[in-house]
Motif scaffolding. Sequence first.
Motif, short mmCIF file in Angstrom:
data_model
loop_
_atom_site.label_atom_id
_atom_site.label_comp_id
_atom_site.label_asym_id
_atom_site.label_seq_id
_atom_site.Cartn_x
_atom_site.Cartn_y
_atom_site.Cartn_z
N HIS A 1 0.38 75.23 -133.37
CA HIS A 1 1.62 75.16 -134.15
C HIS A 1 1.77 76.33 -135.12
O HIS A 1 2.90 76.69 -135.49
CB HIS A 1 1.70 73.83 -134.91
CG HIS A 1 0.64 73.62 -135.94
ND1 HIS A 1 -0.71 73.86 -135.69
CD2 HIS A 1 0.71 73.18 -137.23
CE1 HIS A 1 -1.40 73.58 -136.77
NE2 HIS A 1 -0.57 73.17 -137.72
N ILE A 2 0.65 76.97 -135.49
CA ILE A 2 0.72 78.11 -136.43
C ILE A 2 1.42 79.30 -135.75
O ILE A 2 2.38 79.86 -136.29
CB ILE A 2 -0.69 78.52 -136.90
CG1 ILE A 2 -1.41 77.34 -137.56
CG2 ILE A 2 -0.61 79.73 -137.84
CD1 ILE A 2 -0.78 76.82 -138.82
N ASP B 1 -4.37 74.25 -133.27
CA ASP B 1 -3.92 75.40 -134.05
C ASP B 1 -2.64 76.04 -133.50
O ASP B 1 -2.10 76.95 -134.12
CB ASP B 1 -5.01 76.49 -134.07
CG ASP B 1 -6.20 76.09 -134.93
OD1 ASP B 1 -5.97 75.42 -135.96
OD2 ASP B 1 -7.33 76.43 -134.56
N ASN C 1 2.91 67.90 -137.56
CA ASN C 1 2.21 66.95 -138.44
C ASN C 1 2.70 65.53 -138.20
O ASN C 1 1.90 64.59 -138.09
CB ASN C 1 2.43 67.38 -139.90
CG ASN C 1 1.84 66.40 -140.90
OD1 ASN C 1 2.33 65.28 -141.04
ND2 ASN C 1 0.81 66.83 -141.63
N VAL D 1 3.34 71.29 -146.24
CA VAL D 1 2.97 72.27 -145.21
C VAL D 1 2.39 73.55 -145.81
O VAL D 1 2.18 74.52 -145.09
CB VAL D 1 4.17 72.62 -144.29
CG1 VAL D 1 4.71 71.38 -143.60
CG2 VAL D 1 5.28 73.35 -145.04
N THR E 1 -3.27 68.05 -133.56
CA THR E 1 -4.55 68.38 -134.22
C THR E 1 -5.06 69.79 -133.94
O THR E 1 -6.10 70.19 -134.48
CB THR E 1 -5.64 67.37 -133.78
OG1 THR E 1 -5.71 67.36 -132.35
CG2 THR E 1 -5.33 65.97 -134.30
N LEU F 1 6.03 73.16 -138.27
CA LEU F 1 4.79 72.61 -138.84
C LEU F 1 4.95 71.13 -139.16
O LEU F 1 4.04 70.32 -138.90
CB LEU F 1 4.40 73.38 -140.11
CG LEU F 1 4.16 74.89 -139.96
CD1 LEU F 1 3.89 75.51 -141.33
CD2 LEU F 1 2.99 75.18 -139.02
N THR G 1 -0.51 74.70 -146.85
CA THR G 1 -1.73 75.29 -146.28
C THR G 1 -1.44 75.94 -144.94
O THR G 1 -1.85 77.08 -144.69
CB THR G 1 -2.84 74.22 -146.13
OG1 THR G 1 -3.06 73.61 -147.40
CG2 THR G 1 -4.13 74.83 -145.65
N ASP G 2 -0.74 75.20 -144.08
CA ASP G 2 -0.38 75.76 -142.77
C ASP G 2 0.56 76.95 -142.92
O ASP G 2 0.47 77.93 -142.17
CB ASP G 2 0.29 74.69 -141.90
CG ASP G 2 -0.72 73.78 -141.21
OD1 ASP G 2 -1.93 74.11 -141.24
OD2 ASP G 2 -0.31 72.76 -140.65
N ASP H 1 0.68 79.13 -145.32
CA ASP H 1 -0.11 80.31 -145.69
C ASP H 1 -0.67 80.99 -144.45
O ASP H 1 -0.68 82.22 -144.34
CB ASP H 1 -1.26 79.92 -146.63
CG ASP H 1 -0.76 79.60 -148.04
OD1 ASP H 1 0.39 79.96 -148.35
OD2 ASP H 1 -1.53 78.99 -148.81
N ARG H 2 -1.13 80.18 -143.50
CA ARG H 2 -1.67 80.73 -142.24
C ARG H 2 -0.55 81.37 -141.40
O ARG H 2 -0.75 82.43 -140.81
CB ARG H 2 -2.36 79.63 -141.43
CG ARG H 2 -3.60 79.04 -142.12
CD ARG H 2 -4.10 77.81 -141.39
NE ARG H 2 -4.59 78.13 -140.06
CZ ARG H 2 -4.81 77.22 -139.10
NH1 ARG H 2 -4.55 75.94 -139.33
NH2 ARG H 2 -5.25 77.59 -137.91
N VAL H 3 0.62 80.74 -141.40
CA VAL H 3 1.76 81.31 -140.67
C VAL H 3 2.15 82.66 -141.26
O VAL H 3 2.38 83.64 -140.54
CB VAL H 3 2.98 80.35 -140.71
CG1 VAL H 3 4.23 81.02 -140.13
CG2 VAL H 3 2.68 79.07 -139.93
#
Length: 336
Positions: A78-79, A76, A69, A22, A74, A65, A24-25, A27-29
């Motif tokens: 979840h962020i 956004d 997954n 997780v 698919t 996250l 990459t996701d 980092d966005r969170v």
Amino acid sequence: MAVIVPFEGPQTPSIDQLVELVTTDMDRVNAVILSRTGSDVTMIPEVANHLISSGGKRLRPMLTLAMANLTNYTGDGHIKLAAAVEFMHTATLLHDDVVDESEMRRGKKSARMLWGNEASVLVGDFLLGQAFRMMVEVGSLRALDILSAASATIAEGEVAQLAAAKNTATTEDEYLNVIRGKTAELFAAACEVGPAIANRPKAEQSACRSFGMNIGIAFQLIDDVLDYGGKAAKLGKNVGDDFREGKITLPVVLAFRRGNDAERAFWVRALEKGDITDADLDQAIALMSKHRALEDTIQRAHHYGAMAVDALALFAPSPMKSALEQVVAFCLARSH
């Protein structure tokens, strides 16, 4: 006195596999979390970031996250939902420390010790407000329903704990109901929102929720054990804090129930009356050892951990499913 329960497995369990999957996701969170703690009122980011940046594992948002997954989501949404989950968790910690008059949190001075009770409560409220804003922005009525219901249930759990505090007559069922609300509900909601926004069948949403609920109960039971058999550095608080605060946890419930009259009188004096001497923590641990209260609490945690793993049986084998099973093992292995 540490309690050692060997974990049967090829290697020491860890959350590394989940973290990797997780990352990459996440980092966005983290970017969302950083942006949403901003405020013209300087004390708000100061207090919020003191706790948010203090080294928590971020397990709950990672589970949001992971479940998104696992159920092939698919979009956004979840962020922001993961960030909302972390804000809800942080808000409850800020409020908890005020209620419990805690001096330490994650190995550092608690926010209330640095900024005062009022600031801690109000910044917690700010974070809850930001969490709900993000839920609305995602636009899923179902996700909003899950997380808002969780928020109310967590508050109920906190009040129930307050009512049970210092009450040595608390039963195991009553205590489990407290931790279902106070701790496990946020795990359950964090796991349920992913499949909800993915519009997965009810059975999958229920399975994810069941995983979260059961891992949350197991997580809290191990926390209860660590307060009497852990190390301060690992706990992020002082060993015996629960005891000194008069908290009734499962090891206490079991030791009290199994004790003789003199032993029960000890628990009443220490926890109900708050008449604690320096030697009493050692005495409490000795009684728990005598009655296998810590070992049996760990056994209960393993039972809930097994139910969490069983909840994943609905899903086909995958790296994410394997990572989630490792998370259960990791939560249980913290008792080492």
